[in-house]
Design a protein around this motif. Structure first.
Motif, PDB file in Angstrom:
ATOM      1  N   CYS A   1       2.449   0.617   0.245  1.00  0.00           N
ATOM      2  CA  CYS A   1       1.271   1.256   1.352  1.00  0.00           C
ATOM      3  C   CYS A   1      -0.299   1.315   0.789  1.00  0.00           C
ATOM      4  O   CYS A   1      -1.099   1.432   1.491  1.00  0.00           O
ATOM      5  CB  CYS A   1       1.871   2.440   2.126  1.00  0.00           C
ATOM      6  SG  CYS A   1       3.098   2.547   2.935  1.00  0.00           S
ATOM      7  N   PHE A   2      -0.277   1.578  -0.488  1.00  0.00           N
ATOM      8  CA  PHE A   2      -1.262   1.846  -1.286  1.00  0.00           C
ATOM      9  C   PHE A   2      -1.938   1.019  -2.310  1.00  0.00           C
ATOM     10  O   PHE A   2      -3.258   0.844  -2.520  1.00  0.00           O
ATOM     11  CB  PHE A   2      -1.393   3.240  -1.871  1.00  0.00           C
ATOM     12  CG  PHE A   2      -0.780   4.112  -0.920  1.00  0.00           C
ATOM     13  CD1 PHE A   2      -1.708   4.682   0.167  1.00  0.00           C
ATOM     14  CD2 PHE A   2       0.623   4.657  -0.711  1.00  0.00           C
ATOM     15  CE1 PHE A   2      -1.204   5.533   1.331  1.00  0.00           C
ATOM     16  CE2 PHE A   2       1.277   5.619   0.137  1.00  0.00           C
ATOM     17  CZ  PHE A   2       0.339   5.997   1.266  1.00  0.00           C
ATOM     18  N   ILE A   3      -0.871   0.226  -2.973  1.00  0.00           N
ATOM     19  CA  ILE A   3      -1.228  -0.495  -4.143  1.00  0.00           C
ATOM     20  C   ILE A   3      -1.489  -1.885  -3.641  1.00  0.00           C
ATOM     21  O   ILE A   3      -2.180  -2.697  -4.453  1.00  0.00           O
ATOM     22  CB  ILE A   3       0.116  -0.463  -5.136  1.00  0.00           C
ATOM     23  CG1 ILE A   3      -0.609  -0.989  -6.624  1.00  0.00           C
ATOM     24  CG2 ILE A   3       1.181  -1.620  -4.543  1.00  0.00           C
ATOM     25  CD1 ILE A   3       0.627  -0.886  -7.616  1.00  0.00           C
ATOM     26  N   SER A   4      -1.100  -2.520  -2.406  1.00  0.00           N
ATOM     27  CA  SER A   4      -1.543  -3.641  -2.163  1.00  0.00           C
ATOM     28  C   SER A   4      -3.286  -3.818  -1.777  1.00  0.00           C
ATOM     29  O   SER A   4      -3.647  -2.909  -1.282  1.00  0.00           O
ATOM     30  CB  SER A   4      -0.863  -3.889  -0.694  1.00  0.00           C
ATOM     31  OG  SER A   4       0.512  -3.732  -0.567  1.00  0.00           O
ATOM     32  N   GLU A   5      -3.790  -5.131  -2.176  1.00  0.00           N
ATOM     33  CA  GLU A   5      -4.899  -5.204  -2.060  1.00  0.00           C
ATOM     34  C   GLU A   5      -5.308  -5.389  -0.391  1.00  0.00           C
ATOM     35  O   GLU A   5      -6.524  -5.072  -0.303  1.00  0.00           O
ATOM     36  CB  GLU A   5      -5.165  -6.582  -2.643  1.00  0.00           C
ATOM     37  CG  GLU A   5      -5.553  -6.498  -4.075  1.00  0.00           C
ATOM     38  CD  GLU A   5      -6.595  -5.901  -4.613  1.00  0.00           C
ATOM     39  OE1 GLU A   5      -7.579  -6.092  -4.233  1.00  0.00           O
ATOM     40  OE2 GLU A   5      -6.303  -4.918  -5.416  1.00  0.00           O
ATOM     41  N   ASN A   6      -4.636  -5.636   0.425  1.00  0.00           N
ATOM     42  CA  ASN A   6      -4.600  -5.829   1.645  1.00  0.00           C
ATOM     43  C   ASN A   6      -3.368  -5.338   2.499  1.00  0.00           C
ATOM     44  O   ASN A   6      -2.323  -5.550   2.011  1.00  0.00           O
ATOM     45  CB  ASN A   6      -4.928  -7.342   2.072  1.00  0.00           C
ATOM     46  CG  ASN A   6      -6.142  -8.119   1.446  1.00  0.00           C
ATOM     47  OD1 ASN A   6      -7.137  -7.694   1.698  1.00  0.00           O
ATOM     48  ND2 ASN A   6      -5.672  -8.699   0.332  1.00  0.00           N
ATOM     49  N   LEU A   7      -3.797  -4.704   3.578  1.00  0.00           N
ATOM     50  CA  LEU A   7      -2.569  -4.007   4.178  1.00  0.00           C
ATOM     51  C   LEU A   7      -2.656  -4.596   5.601  1.00  0.00           C
ATOM     52  O   LEU A   7      -3.568  -4.619   6.349  1.00  0.00           O
ATOM     53  CB  LEU A   7      -2.785  -2.664   4.272  1.00  0.00           C
ATOM     54  CG  LEU A   7      -1.434  -1.705   4.430  1.00  0.00           C
ATOM     55  CD1 LEU A   7      -0.389  -2.005   3.507  1.00  0.00           C
ATOM     56  CD2 LEU A   7      -1.789   0.053   4.686  1.00  0.00           C
ATOM     57  N   VAL A   8      -1.246  -5.120   5.906  1.00  0.00           N
ATOM     58  CA  VAL A   8      -0.989  -5.394   7.429  1.00  0.00           C
ATOM     59  C   VAL A   8      -0.125  -4.398   7.986  1.00  0.00           C
ATOM     60  O   VAL A   8       1.142  -4.036   7.565  1.00  0.00           O
ATOM     61  CB  VAL A   8      -0.449  -6.932   7.308  1.00  0.00           C
ATOM     62  CG1 VAL A   8      -0.331  -7.021   8.952  1.00  0.00           C
ATOM     63  CG2 VAL A   8      -1.617  -7.869   7.084  1.00  0.00           C
ATOM     64  N   ILE A   9      -0.465  -3.728   9.149  1.00  0.00           N
ATOM     65  CA  ILE A   9       0.505  -2.754   9.804  1.00  0.00           C
ATOM     66  C   ILE A   9       0.892  -3.356  11.320  1.00  0.00           C
ATOM     67  O   ILE A   9       0.188  -4.027  12.119  1.00  0.00           O
ATOM     68  CB  ILE A   9      -0.250  -1.678  10.044  1.00  0.00           C
ATOM     69  CG1 ILE A   9      -0.844  -0.890   8.829  1.00  0.00           C
ATOM     70  CG2 ILE A   9       0.427  -0.481  10.889  1.00  0.00           C
ATOM     71  CD1 ILE A   9      -1.721   0.265   8.841  1.00  0.00           C
ATOM     72  N   LEU A  10       2.253  -3.607  11.529  1.00  0.00           N
ATOM     73  CA  LEU A  10       2.696  -4.171  12.753  1.00  0.00           C
ATOM     74  C   LEU A  10       2.750  -2.892  13.583  1.00  0.00           C
ATOM     75  O   LEU A  10       3.317  -1.744  13.144  1.00  0.00           O
ATOM     76  CB  LEU A  10       3.980  -4.748  12.562  1.00  0.00           C
ATOM     77  CG  LEU A  10       3.948  -5.961  11.427  1.00  0.00           C
ATOM     78  CD1 LEU A  10       5.527  -6.394  11.730  1.00  0.00           C
ATOM     79  CD2 LEU A  10       3.128  -6.942  11.744  1.00  0.00           C
ATOM     80  N   LEU A  11       2.253  -3.032  14.952  1.00  0.00           N
ATOM     81  CA  LEU A  11       2.293  -1.820  15.563  1.00  0.00           C
ATOM     82  C   LEU A  11       2.444  -2.232  17.104  1.00  0.00           C
ATOM     83  O   LEU A  11       1.926  -3.085  17.741  1.00  0.00           O
ATOM     84  CB  LEU A  11       0.858  -1.050  15.562  1.00  0.00           C
ATOM     85  CG  LEU A  11       0.773   0.323  16.649  1.00  0.00           C
ATOM     86  CD1 LEU A  11       1.963   1.425  16.369  1.00  0.00           C
ATOM     87  CD2 LEU A  11      -0.682   0.737  16.384  1.00  0.00           C
TER      88      LEU A  11
ATOM     89  N   SER B   1      -8.541  -3.791   2.447  1.00  0.00           N
ATOM     90  CA  SER B   1      -8.644  -4.434   3.782  1.00  0.00           C
ATOM     91  C   SER B   1      -7.468  -3.961   4.732  1.00  0.00           C
ATOM     92  O   SER B   1      -6.210  -3.990   3.916  1.00  0.00           O
ATOM     93  CB  SER B   1      -8.956  -5.786   3.810  1.00  0.00           C
ATOM     94  OG  SER B   1      -7.731  -6.593   3.893  1.00  0.00           O
ATOM     95  N   ALA B   2      -7.642  -3.413   5.817  1.00  0.00           N
ATOM     96  CA  ALA B   2      -6.395  -3.145   6.732  1.00  0.00           C
ATOM     97  C   ALA B   2      -6.505  -3.790   8.215  1.00  0.00           C
ATOM     98  O   ALA B   2      -7.495  -3.649   8.670  1.00  0.00           O
ATOM     99  CB  ALA B   2      -6.369  -1.624   6.907  1.00  0.00           C
ATOM    100  N   THR B   3      -5.388  -4.408   8.357  1.00  0.00           N
ATOM    101  CA  THR B   3      -5.304  -5.207   9.723  1.00  0.00           C
ATOM    102  C   THR B   3      -4.151  -4.694  10.428  1.00  0.00           C
ATOM    103  O   THR B   3      -3.094  -4.686  10.176  1.00  0.00           O
ATOM    104  CB  THR B   3      -5.123  -6.900   9.604  1.00  0.00           C
ATOM    105  OG1 THR B   3      -6.285  -7.098   8.940  1.00  0.00           O
ATOM    106  CG2 THR B   3      -5.215  -7.357  10.854  1.00  0.00           C
ATOM    107  N   VAL B   4      -4.388  -4.206  11.943  1.00  0.00           N
ATOM    108  CA  VAL B   4      -3.483  -3.872  12.719  1.00  0.00           C
ATOM    109  C   VAL B   4      -3.102  -4.830  13.630  1.00  0.00           C
ATOM    110  O   VAL B   4      -3.893  -5.560  14.279  1.00  0.00           O
ATOM    111  CB  VAL B   4      -3.618  -2.658  13.554  1.00  0.00           C
ATOM    112  CG1 VAL B   4      -2.519  -2.098  14.300  1.00  0.00           C
ATOM    113  CG2 VAL B   4      -4.158  -1.484  12.564  1.00  0.00           C
ATOM    114  N   LEU B   5      -1.842  -5.538  13.274  1.00  0.00           N
ATOM    115  CA  LEU B   5      -1.567  -6.425  14.377  1.00  0.00           C
ATOM    116  C   LEU B   5      -0.610  -5.791  15.654  1.00  0.00           C
ATOM    117  O   LEU B   5       0.428  -5.177  15.502  1.00  0.00           O
ATOM    118  CB  LEU B   5      -0.441  -7.287  13.708  1.00  0.00           C
ATOM    119  CG  LEU B   5      -1.157  -8.143  12.741  1.00  0.00           C
ATOM    120  CD1 LEU B   5      -0.107  -9.139  12.188  1.00  0.00           C
ATOM    121  CD2 LEU B   5      -2.416  -8.993  13.106  1.00  0.00           C
ATOM    122  N   LEU B   6      -1.317  -5.921  16.655  1.00  0.00           N
ATOM    123  CA  LEU B   6      -0.731  -5.209  18.019  1.00  0.00           C
ATOM    124  C   LEU B   6       0.106  -6.139  18.768  1.00  0.00           C
ATOM    125  O   LEU B   6      -0.295  -7.245  19.250  1.00  0.00           O
ATOM    126  CB  LEU B   6      -2.028  -4.609  18.709  1.00  0.00           C
ATOM    127  CG  LEU B   6      -2.836  -3.625  18.162  1.00  0.00           C
ATOM    128  CD1 LEU B   6      -4.244  -3.740  18.715  1.00  0.00           C
ATOM    129  CD2 LEU B   6      -2.220  -2.348  18.349  1.00  0.00           C
TER     130      LEU B   6
END
Length: 204
Positions: free
Chosen positions: A128-138, A196-201
């Motif tokens: 959750c923290f070490i990734s260069e980019n985070l994608v969150i499925l929601l 970067s953080a991207t939330v995929l809704l």
């Protein structure tokens, strides 16, 4: 050095006036007519990205489109078939270093501040923290108005992932990418975690 209990005892002995705790039941927390729109707007305002995904869209293809140069993708979610690393199977947290994209699942979002509740659902939460980019499925239907409602959901443990929180003893609210501007007022993205953080809704 005095123990913590000794210090607290001295404080208590010198309290001159005592006040009852305020009644929080009458607090009228902020609400929004369109939770999804507010969440998406707030996500962008905190430096993240929110994408409403069409039902039936291939999530793996979408992630590849968003991060075409990513070589190392970490996830333990069964639907993420492009993952090259599994945070449940690495020997230690540092083995996730060099992860280009981490893909995790959020339990619910908060329209007020674009926070997403992430209980630890993997052996190594470092993803959750070490990734260069985070994608969150929601699930886009799982959005509440404010933090009052968010904590109420956690306390009820109904359909929000609080059971996983109890299992691992850890959970976190994440809102956008990591950032700081406390040194010379220069905004730095990815200071402590993802750049970067991207939330995929999703329509689940």
């Amino acid at each position: 050095m005095a123990s913590k209990e000794d210090i607290l005892k001295k404080y208590r002995a010198n309290v001159r006036e005592r006040y009852d705790m305020p009644d929080l039941s009458d607090i009228k927390a902020i609400t929004y007519p369109d939770l999804l729109l507010q969440f998406m707007n707030m996500t962008k305002s905190v430096g993240g990205n929110a994408i409403e995904v069409e039902k039936g869209r291939d999530i793996n293809e979408l992630i590849k489109e968003l991060y075409p140069d990513a070589k190392e993708i970490a996830s333990n979610l069964p639907e993420i078939t492009i993952a090259t690393r599994n945070p449940d199977e690495v020997g230690r947290a540092r083995d996730l270093n060099g992860t280009d994209v981490g893909v995790i699942r959020g339990m619910f979002g908060v329209a007020e501040n674009a926070c997403v509740w992430i209980p630890q659902q993997m052996k190594e939460k470092a993803v959750c923290f070490i990734s260069e980019n985070l994608v969150i499925l929601l699930d886009k239907k799982q959005i509440v108005n404010n933090m009052h409602e968010a904590y109420a959901r956690l306390s009820k443990k109904e359909g929000c992932g609080a059971d996983q929180f109890d299992e691992y003893g850890y959970g976190s609210f994440i809102s956008g990418p990591s950032k700081t501007a406390d040194i010379a007022q220069v905004l730095v993205m990815g200071a402590q975690a993802a750049r970067s953080a991207t939330v995929l809704l999703l329509d689940e």
